[in-house]
Design a protein around this motif. Structure first.
Motif, PDB file in Angstrom:
ATOM      1  N   GLN A 154       0.828  -1.210   0.000  1.00  0.00           N
ATOM      2  CA  GLN A 154       0.000   0.000   0.000  1.00  0.00           C
ATOM      3  C   GLN A 154       0.858   1.254   0.000  1.00  0.00           C
ATOM      4  OE1 GLN A 154      -2.271  -1.076   3.541  1.00  0.00           O
ATOM      5  NE2 GLN A 154      -4.123  -1.349   2.320  1.00  0.00           N
ATOM      6  N   GLY A 155       2.029   1.187   0.651  1.00  0.00           N
ATOM      7  CA  GLY A 155       2.923   2.333   0.648  1.00  0.00           C
ATOM      8  C   GLY A 155       3.517   2.604  -0.713  1.00  0.00           C
ATOM      9  N   PHE A 156       3.885   1.523  -1.451  1.00  0.00           N
ATOM     10  CA  PHE A 156       4.445   1.686  -2.789  1.00  0.00           C
ATOM     11  C   PHE A 156       3.385   2.089  -3.807  1.00  0.00           C
ATOM     12  CE2 PHE A 156       8.203  -0.636  -1.282  1.00  0.00           C
ATOM     13  CZ  PHE A 156       9.210  -0.030  -2.021  1.00  0.00           C
ATOM     14  N   THR A 157       2.144   1.695  -3.569  1.00  0.00           N
ATOM     15  CA  THR A 157       1.060   1.972  -4.519  1.00  0.00           C
ATOM     16  C   THR A 157      -0.062   2.694  -3.785  1.00  0.00           C
ATOM     17  OG1 THR A 157       1.623  -0.107  -5.631  1.00  0.00           O
ATOM     18  CG2 THR A 157      -0.444   0.958  -6.275  1.00  0.00           C
ATOM     19  N   PRO A 158      -0.078   4.010  -3.814  1.00  0.00           N
ATOM     20  CA  PRO A 158      -1.074   4.776  -3.054  1.00  0.00           C
ATOM     21  C   PRO A 158      -2.516   4.402  -3.375  1.00  0.00           C
ATOM     22  CG  PRO A 158       0.681   6.223  -3.815  1.00  0.00           C
ATOM     23  CD  PRO A 158       0.921   4.894  -4.454  1.00  0.00           C
ATOM     24  N   SER A 159      -2.783   3.940  -4.590  1.00  0.00           N
ATOM     25  CA  SER A 159      -4.159   3.581  -4.946  1.00  0.00           C
ATOM     26  C   SER A 159      -4.683   2.390  -4.152  1.00  0.00           C
ATOM     27  CB  SER A 159      -4.251   3.275  -6.445  1.00  0.00           C
ATOM     28  OG  SER A 159      -3.438   2.162  -6.782  1.00  0.00           O
ATOM     29  N   LEU A 160      -3.775   1.638  -3.502  1.00  0.00           N
ATOM     30  CA  LEU A 160      -4.192   0.484  -2.708  1.00  0.00           C
ATOM     31  C   LEU A 160      -4.495   0.846  -1.251  1.00  0.00           C
ATOM     32  CD1 LEU A 160      -1.652  -2.249  -3.921  1.00  0.00           C
ATOM     33  CD2 LEU A 160      -4.032  -1.923  -4.638  1.00  0.00           C
ATOM     34  N   VAL A 204       8.314   5.519   5.126  1.00  0.00           N
ATOM     35  CA  VAL A 204       7.860   4.388   4.300  1.00  0.00           C
ATOM     36  C   VAL A 204       6.346   4.212   4.277  1.00  0.00           C
ATOM     37  CG1 VAL A 204      10.012   3.101   4.469  1.00  0.00           C
ATOM     38  CG2 VAL A 204       8.258   2.802   6.234  1.00  0.00           C
ATOM     39  N   LYS A 205       5.620   5.101   4.957  1.00  0.00           N
ATOM     40  CA  LYS A 205       4.145   5.093   4.923  1.00  0.00           C
ATOM     41  C   LYS A 205       3.546   3.801   5.469  1.00  0.00           C
ATOM     42  CE  LYS A 205       3.566   9.205   3.162  1.00  0.00           C
ATOM     43  NZ  LYS A 205       4.979   9.638   3.308  1.00  0.00           N
ATOM     44  N   ILE A 206       4.170   3.236   6.509  1.00  0.00           N
ATOM     45  CA  ILE A 206       3.553   2.103   7.189  1.00  0.00           C
ATOM     46  C   ILE A 206       3.519   2.398   8.681  1.00  0.00           C
ATOM     47  CG2 ILE A 206       4.405   0.486   5.444  1.00  0.00           C
ATOM     48  CD1 ILE A 206       6.330  -0.593   7.515  1.00  0.00           C
ATOM     49  N   THR A 207       2.621   1.724   9.398  1.00  0.00           N
ATOM     50  CA  THR A 207       2.503   1.923  10.826  1.00  0.00           C
ATOM     51  C   THR A 207       3.162   0.762  11.571  1.00  0.00           C
ATOM     52  OG1 THR A 207       0.359   0.797  10.975  1.00  0.00           O
ATOM     53  CG2 THR A 207       0.340   3.170  10.529  1.00  0.00           C
TER      54      THR A 207
END
Length: 428
Positions: A42-48, A159-162
């Motif tokens: 989801q971080g690599f592909t914002p649409s997900l 990295v846009k993950i929690t």
């Protein structure tokens, strides 16, 4: 104040120092990424983002779910579920095979962030880490909960993950705490309150208690960790063997394990000399095969993999030949390493030369992360090497040997621990 202190979404800064309860207590932070593989995708592909994502294979592929985003979990998908069943539950989910290189890159970025707070870090997998914060609070001028929240913020920015965090006086307590407030939570167990925190929890929260052990304990009327802690240690050992002692220790809050700062060697090498210089190519080949067996076993024991194989041949007259070549991928397989050794030997000069010493090395070493195994099936050779390692562990290294090493018995004494070569370290 509750024994387990979950942080709210907009928490007020804490002034309590978690070390204050016991002067000499450790301060361990456990960090566990939330739905790691799916979160990376989801971080690599914002649409997900904010959509159900399932990692493990395509929707029409045989296999099981390796991880699922929280959006998919809310709809009933769980790790280990057949992909076909997951598709029926969530037909609109995005199914992905997974990209180990992406996950490894994100893990390295997370590790770089952790090192900004302490040098004492133990990465137990790509998404799981222990940080020893003992003695660092004065340096950072903040309490451990604030450090955990700062790490969460830096990881998300990068990295846009929690990640979820648990704080305790031992690795075990910190790990249990990190799972109590997922996703994106920070939970702290104060020193001296470990048993009050542990004992109401279900027994399956303890490491090592799977379905079979849980059912056996339930049959005995044991459902909570506190009930397990009250059972005599010897009885648990009778019921569960060596694991019983570990269950008893954990249930009573006993865990003396240190945060191990693992240093990865640049290479793993073995070499030996001959009592007299030799011109027998077959003997040189067999000795190198034996060294390969030792290196392969060592790498699997240490959970390491390598990519570059090199051989060294010392001839009489102070001449030396060295040759190296990289494999297509990282490996700990004795068979694969030996295949490259044979290739290198074909390029090695032997005619009219006498060999004094031989050596073998595997370099470009990295930790073997078992999550990488999720993306390929184990081969028969891997299963065979695993079985051989277990036999050697129980009965000695020479309990099982390749047939093409049988001639080494003519040249070296064979003991339980291995052939006695002219390099004492190799016989340990």
């Amino acid at each position: 104040m509750s024994l387990l202190q979950p942080e709210t979404r907009n928490p007020k800064p804490e002034t309590r120092n978690s070390q204050s309860g016991t002067r000499n207590s450790k301060l361990i932070l456990h960090i566990d990424a939330d739905a790691f593989f799916a979160s990376v995708e989801q971080g690599f592909t914002p649409s997900l983002r904010n959509k159900p994502v399932i990692v493990g294979g395509t929707a029409d592929q045989r296999g099981v779910v390796h991880t699922a985003s929280y959006e998919a979990r809310k709809l009933g998908v769980h790790i280990g579920m057949p992909l076909g069943q997951a598709k029926r539950l969530v037909p609109h989910a995005t199914f992905l095979k997974g990209n180990f290189e992406h996950y490894q890159a994100v893990s390295r970025t997370m590790q770089d962030i952790y090192y900004q707070f302490t040098p004492a870090i133990e990465m137990t997998s790509l998404d799981d880490a222990y940080l020893d914060l003992t003695g660092t609070l004065k340096l950072h001028k903040r309490c451990c909960e604030e450090i955990a929240r700062e790490i969460q913020a830096r990881v998300y920015r990068a990295v846009k993950i929690t990640v979820s965090c648990g704080i305790g006086t031992s690795k075990f307590i910190a790990r249990i705490a990190s799972g109590q407030n997922k996703p994106s939570g920070v939970s702290s167990v104060a020193p001296g309150k470990e048993l009050d925190f542990l004992h109401p929890l279900p027994v399956e929260e303890l490491p090592g208690i799977g379905r079979v052990a849980r059912e056996r304990l339930h049959q005995l009327g044991i459902f909570q960790i506190g009930q397990l802690a009250a059972i005599p240690k010897l009885l648990l050992i009778q019921l569960f063997g060596a694991n019983g002692e570990k269950f008893w220790e954990f249930a009573n809050g006993i865990d003396s394990r240190e945060v191990n700062q693992r240093k990865i060697p640049k290479q793993i090498s073995r070499e030996t000399g001959f009592e007299e210089d030799v011109s027998d190519f077959n003997l040189v080949h067999e000795v190198l095969r034996y060294l390969t067996e030792r290196i392969g076993k060592k790498m699997r024991e240490e959970e390491l993999v390598g990519q570059t194989v090199s051989i060294k041949i010392d001839y009489s007259g102070n001449r030396r030949f060295k040759k190296a070549r990289s494999l297509s991928q990282l490996t700990d397989s004795t068979g694969i390493i030996h295949g490259m050794v044979e290739t290198l030997l074909q390029e090695t000069p032997f005619r009219r030369l006498r060999v004094h010493r031989v050596g073998l090395a595997v370099s470009k070493i990295k930790c073997k992360n078992w999550q990488g195994e999720l993306f390929h099936e184990r081969t028969r050779s891997e299963d065979l090497e695993s079985a051989m390692d277990e036999i050697r562990r129980r009965f000695g290294f020479t309990a099982v040997m390749p047939a093409n090493l049988i001639n080494l018995r003519k040249h070296y004494r064979m003991e339980k621990s291995g052939f006695v070569l002219h390099a004492p370290a190799l016989t340990r």
